[in-house]
Design an enzyme around this catalytic site. Sequence first.
Site, PDB file in Angstrom:
ATOM      1  N   CYS A  28      54.388  28.502  34.659  1.00  0.00           N
ATOM      2  CA  CYS A  28      53.200  29.358  34.556  1.00  0.00           C
ATOM      3  C   CYS A  28      52.205  28.843  33.519  1.00  0.00           C
ATOM      4  CB  CYS A  28      53.601  30.788  34.227  1.00  0.00           C
ATOM      5  SG  CYS A  28      54.650  31.515  35.491  1.00  0.00           S
ATOM      6  N   CYS A  47      54.457  26.573  41.028  1.00  0.00           N
ATOM      7  CA  CYS A  47      55.005  27.913  41.267  1.00  0.00           C
ATOM      8  C   CYS A  47      56.307  27.777  42.056  1.00  0.00           C
ATOM      9  CB  CYS A  47      53.988  28.773  42.010  1.00  0.00           C
ATOM     10  SG  CYS A  47      54.409  30.524  41.982  1.00  0.00           S
ATOM     11  N   GLU A 100      52.770  18.067  59.672  1.00  0.00           N
ATOM     12  CA  GLU A 100      53.093  19.493  59.529  1.00  0.00           C
ATOM     13  C   GLU A 100      54.394  19.838  60.266  1.00  0.00           C
ATOM     14  OE1 GLU A 100      51.769  21.992  57.745  1.00  0.00           O
ATOM     15  OE2 GLU A 100      50.502  20.474  56.820  1.00  0.00           O
ATOM     16  N   CYS A 115      47.168  36.197  37.654  1.00  0.00           N
ATOM     17  CA  CYS A 115      48.454  36.416  38.311  1.00  0.00           C
ATOM     18  C   CYS A 115      49.138  37.675  37.777  1.00  0.00           C
ATOM     19  CB  CYS A 115      49.346  35.190  38.100  1.00  0.00           C
ATOM     20  SG  CYS A 115      50.967  35.369  38.873  1.00  0.00           S
ATOM     21  N   CYS A 138      49.671  26.699  35.076  1.00  0.00           N
ATOM     22  CA  CYS A 138      49.129  27.199  36.348  1.00  0.00           C
ATOM     23  C   CYS A 138      47.638  27.524  36.247  1.00  0.00           C
ATOM     24  CB  CYS A 138      49.907  28.435  36.767  1.00  0.00           C
ATOM     25  SG  CYS A 138      49.290  29.139  38.304  1.00  0.00           S
TER      26      CYS A 138
HETATM   27 FE1  SF4 Z   1      53.171  31.238  40.002  1.00  0.00          FE
HETATM   28 FE2  SF4 Z   1      51.751  33.164  38.820  1.00  0.00          FE
HETATM   29 FE3  SF4 Z   1      53.250  31.561  37.362  1.00  0.00          FE
HETATM   30 FE4  SF4 Z   1      51.065  30.638  38.536  1.00  0.00          FE
HETATM   31  S1  SF4 Z   1      51.189  32.162  36.941  1.00  0.00           S
HETATM   32  S2  SF4 Z   1      53.045  29.611  38.467  1.00  0.00           S
HETATM   33  S3  SF4 Z   1      51.062  31.770  40.449  1.00  0.00           S
HETATM   34  S4  SF4 Z   1      53.956  32.996  38.881  1.00  0.00           S
END
Ligand code: SF4
Length: 346
Positions: free
Chosen positions: A202, A195, A36, A211, A205
């Site tokens: 997206c 992201c 970290e 989102c 995602c």
């Molecule tokens: Fe990021 Fe939202 Fe796109 Fe997912 S949907 S990659 S959280 S902006």
Amino acid sequence: MVPAFSDQLVRWQKSHGRHGLPWQNTRDPYRVWLSEIMLQQTQVTTVLDYYTRFLQRFPALADLAAADGDDVLGLWSGLGYYSRARNLHRCAQDVVRLHSGQFPQTAAWLQTLPGIGPSTAAAIASFCFSERVAILDGNVKRVLTRVAAFSGDLASSTQERALWGIATELLPRRKLLEDMPRYTQAIMDLGATICTTRQPACLLCPVQTLCRGFASGTPENFPVKTRKLKRSAMALSLLWAERADGAVWLERRPAPGIWGGLYCFPVFGSEEDLLAALPASLQDRLAAVPPFVHVLTHKDLRLSPMRLALSAREAKVDRLPGDGAWVAREVWTGLGLPAPVRKLLG
Ligand code: SF4
């Protein structure tokens, strides 16, 4: 959205997250803490080699605590942000001295140690001890501001605290022993791989349906942060004195300050200052090296090295400026040197 968010991330991490990094699949706080600290402001690909080398040299916390500070800085050399290395060493010593060699098990206690801020403390506590605490590094801020369409300006500490509140709200509430480490890894992985700052993926995602940034059509507008880093510039002249046998004249930089604690060529505010510090017999022997710019986080350093090649006999007779000393090649290669000095020395 609250339980769905953490559930979906945890599920996604199992099948699509990162699993092969050397600091994963362990609950050893020494290893997690080391990774970290190294990963603050440094890319994973750069950290991989350093992490392995550190563990080879210091397999356990007690080895690091007992090490010489110069050895720690030497091994850190090239990773930058050297205050991290100094704090790393102090932290290891404090854990041995104040906590009988065992890292504290809560984020609140971990934060009392040198170099461990709230997000790093939360990472260690959630990965190693499954504490329900939220991390909030740059990647996670990006994910959460997009998911929540959080338009507060993160330059304000009040807004950052508000985002931390959202981050805490979204944490898993069940099966913490197993889910907290996986959730923490998941949100890090999502920020690093899906992201991303530009063009988030997206369509891949796992939390797309939750989102609000995606729903707005412009997730890249988040996070909002108005304050720009104020950059400044500084010109420095470096005296690069080298003996025929490869030894170089180095002095230890004062800490705090630029390159604090590292071994460096003598540094001067101008070429005139450098010349004035040298005996007249050596001034004509200087050879200018093409100047170059070295970029630090907040500062551009314009560096002008002046090279001085001396025979062993001359090096004995003429004292060079400052509190430096001749350091043999086999010694300086293992010392903590500023990156531009190491580069010059080849
Ligand atoms: Fe990021 Fe939202 Fe796109 Fe997912 S949907 S990659 S959280 S902006």
